[in-house]
Structure formats: structure tokens, C-alpha cells
Scaffold this motif. Structure first.
Motif, PDB file in Angstrom:
ATOM      1  N   LEU A  30       0.387  -0.972   0.175  1.00 58.91           N
ATOM      2  CA  LEU A  30      -0.032  -0.157  -0.137  1.00 58.91           C
ATOM      3  C   LEU A  30       0.699   1.265   0.047  1.00 58.91           C
ATOM      4  O   LEU A  30       0.270   2.189  -0.703  1.00 58.91           O
ATOM      5  N   MET A  31       1.823   0.890   0.773  1.00 54.16           N
ATOM      6  CA  MET A  31       3.143   2.409   0.559  1.00 54.16           C
ATOM      7  C   MET A  31       3.841   2.811  -0.443  1.00 54.16           C
ATOM      8  O   MET A  31       3.229   3.309  -1.454  1.00 54.16           O
ATOM      9  N   GLU A  32       3.633   1.102  -1.001  1.00 55.63           N
ATOM     10  CA  GLU A  32       4.156   1.790  -2.862  1.00 55.63           C
ATOM     11  C   GLU A  32       3.597   2.091  -4.003  1.00 55.63           C
ATOM     12  O   GLU A  32       4.216   2.859  -4.780  1.00 55.63           O
ATOM     13  N   CYS A  33       2.275   1.420  -3.551  1.00 56.44           N
ATOM     14  CA  CYS A  33       1.364   2.417  -4.751  1.00 56.44           C
ATOM     15  C   CYS A  33       0.305   3.174  -3.508  1.00 56.44           C
ATOM     16  O   CYS A  33      -0.679   3.323  -4.690  1.00 56.44           O
ATOM     17  N   ASP A  34       1.263   3.919  -3.041  1.00 59.36           N
ATOM     18  CA  ASP A  34       0.497   4.826  -3.040  1.00 59.36           C
ATOM     19  C   ASP A  34      -0.930   5.669  -3.708  1.00 59.36           C
ATOM     20  O   ASP A  34      -1.808   6.683  -3.878  1.00 59.36           O
ATOM     21  N   GLN A  35       0.549   6.581  -5.116  1.00 61.50           N
ATOM     22  CA  GLN A  35       0.157   6.707  -5.695  1.00 61.50           C
ATOM     23  C   GLN A  35      -1.292   6.514  -6.465  1.00 61.50           C
ATOM     24  O   GLN A  35      -2.718   7.423  -6.897  1.00 61.50           O
ATOM     25  N   TYR A  36      -1.144   5.191  -6.564  1.00 61.90           N
ATOM     26  CA  TYR A  36      -2.950   4.694  -7.412  1.00 61.90           C
ATOM     27  C   TYR A  36      -3.692   4.285  -6.849  1.00 61.90           C
ATOM     28  O   TYR A  36      -5.259   4.101  -6.984  1.00 61.90           O
ATOM     29  N   VAL A  37      -3.234   3.655  -5.143  1.00 63.47           N
ATOM     30  CA  VAL A  37      -4.763   4.128  -4.300  1.00 63.47           C
ATOM     31  C   VAL A  37      -5.270   5.684  -3.988  1.00 63.47           C
ATOM     32  O   VAL A  37      -5.887   6.032  -4.519  1.00 63.47           O
ATOM     33  N   SER A  38      -3.808   7.099  -4.234  1.00 63.26           N
ATOM     34  CA  SER A  38      -5.349   8.053  -3.901  1.00 63.26           C
ATOM     35  C   SER A  38      -5.902   8.106  -5.457  1.00 63.26           C
ATOM     36  O   SER A  38      -7.028   9.380  -5.933  1.00 63.26           O
ATOM     37  N   LYS A  39      -5.415   7.958  -6.665  1.00 68.13           N
ATOM     38  CA  LYS A  39      -6.283   7.859  -8.115  1.00 68.13           C
ATOM     39  C   LYS A  39      -7.861   7.247  -7.965  1.00 68.13           C
ATOM     40  O   LYS A  39      -8.389   8.158  -8.563  1.00 68.13           O
TER      41      LYS A  39
END
Length: 95
Positions: A30-39
Motif C-alpha cells: 500500500l505504501m509503494e502503490c500510494d499514488q494508485y491508491v490515491s487515484k
């Protein structure tokens, strides 16, 4: 009978360790993919059922990213690292 109890305890510990490693793996993903989580979160805001088709692209990107960090190979590597750490602790305490 003593060995059965010891083996059961050892398996229980292994399960607890594996659960902890899985949790750690998910948190890192989740930390590594934070930008995708936000999108995805941005797209999903204010939507209910339509999120499924409206945010399909963002969901796919998020899942692709998460899968890079949450698969069997990653978990096995984490288990190996944990085992090496534990063996290091045991050999250090034996000295």
C-alpha cells in the motif's frame, strides 16, 4: 505425546509469523502503490455502484501495482529473511 504438543505449538507459531509477514507485505504494498491508491480513491469519491465501471482503469492500475508487492514470491522471500534473522539470533545467543 509430548512431541505432538510441541509440533502443534511450533505450527501455531509458524502460522502467527506468516500472518504477521502477510500483514507487513500488504502494508508495504500500500505504501509503494500510494499514488494508485490515491487515484482510485479520488475516482471513487461520491460514487456507489458506478465506481465499478467508472473507475475500472484506476482499479486495474492499483491491482497491477499491488500484485507486484503481494505475491507468493515476495512472501517466500520474506519468510527466508525471517528464518535467517531467527537463525542469527539463535546462533548469537548460543555463543
Amino acid at each position: 505425546m509430548g512431541s505432538y504438543v510441541e509440533q502443534a505449538r511450533e505450527n501455531h507459531v509458524k502460522k502467527k509469523v506468516e500472518e504477521a509477514l502477510r500483514s507487513k507485505m500488504k502494508a508495504k504494498a500500500l505504501m509503494e502503490c500510494d499514488q494508485y491508491v490515491s487515484k482510485y480513491a479520488q475516482c471513487a469519491t461520491g460514487r456507489t455502484f458506478s465506481v465499478v465501471w467508472t473507475c475500472r482503469k484506476q482499479a486495474k492500475e492499483l491491482n497491477t501495482c499491488l500484485h507486484q508487492f503481494t505475491n507468493d514470491n515476495v512472501l517466500e522471500e520474506m519468510k527466508r529473511e525471517y528464518t535467517l534473522q531467527e537463525e542469527g539470533k539463535v546462533s548469537a545467543s548460543a555463543m
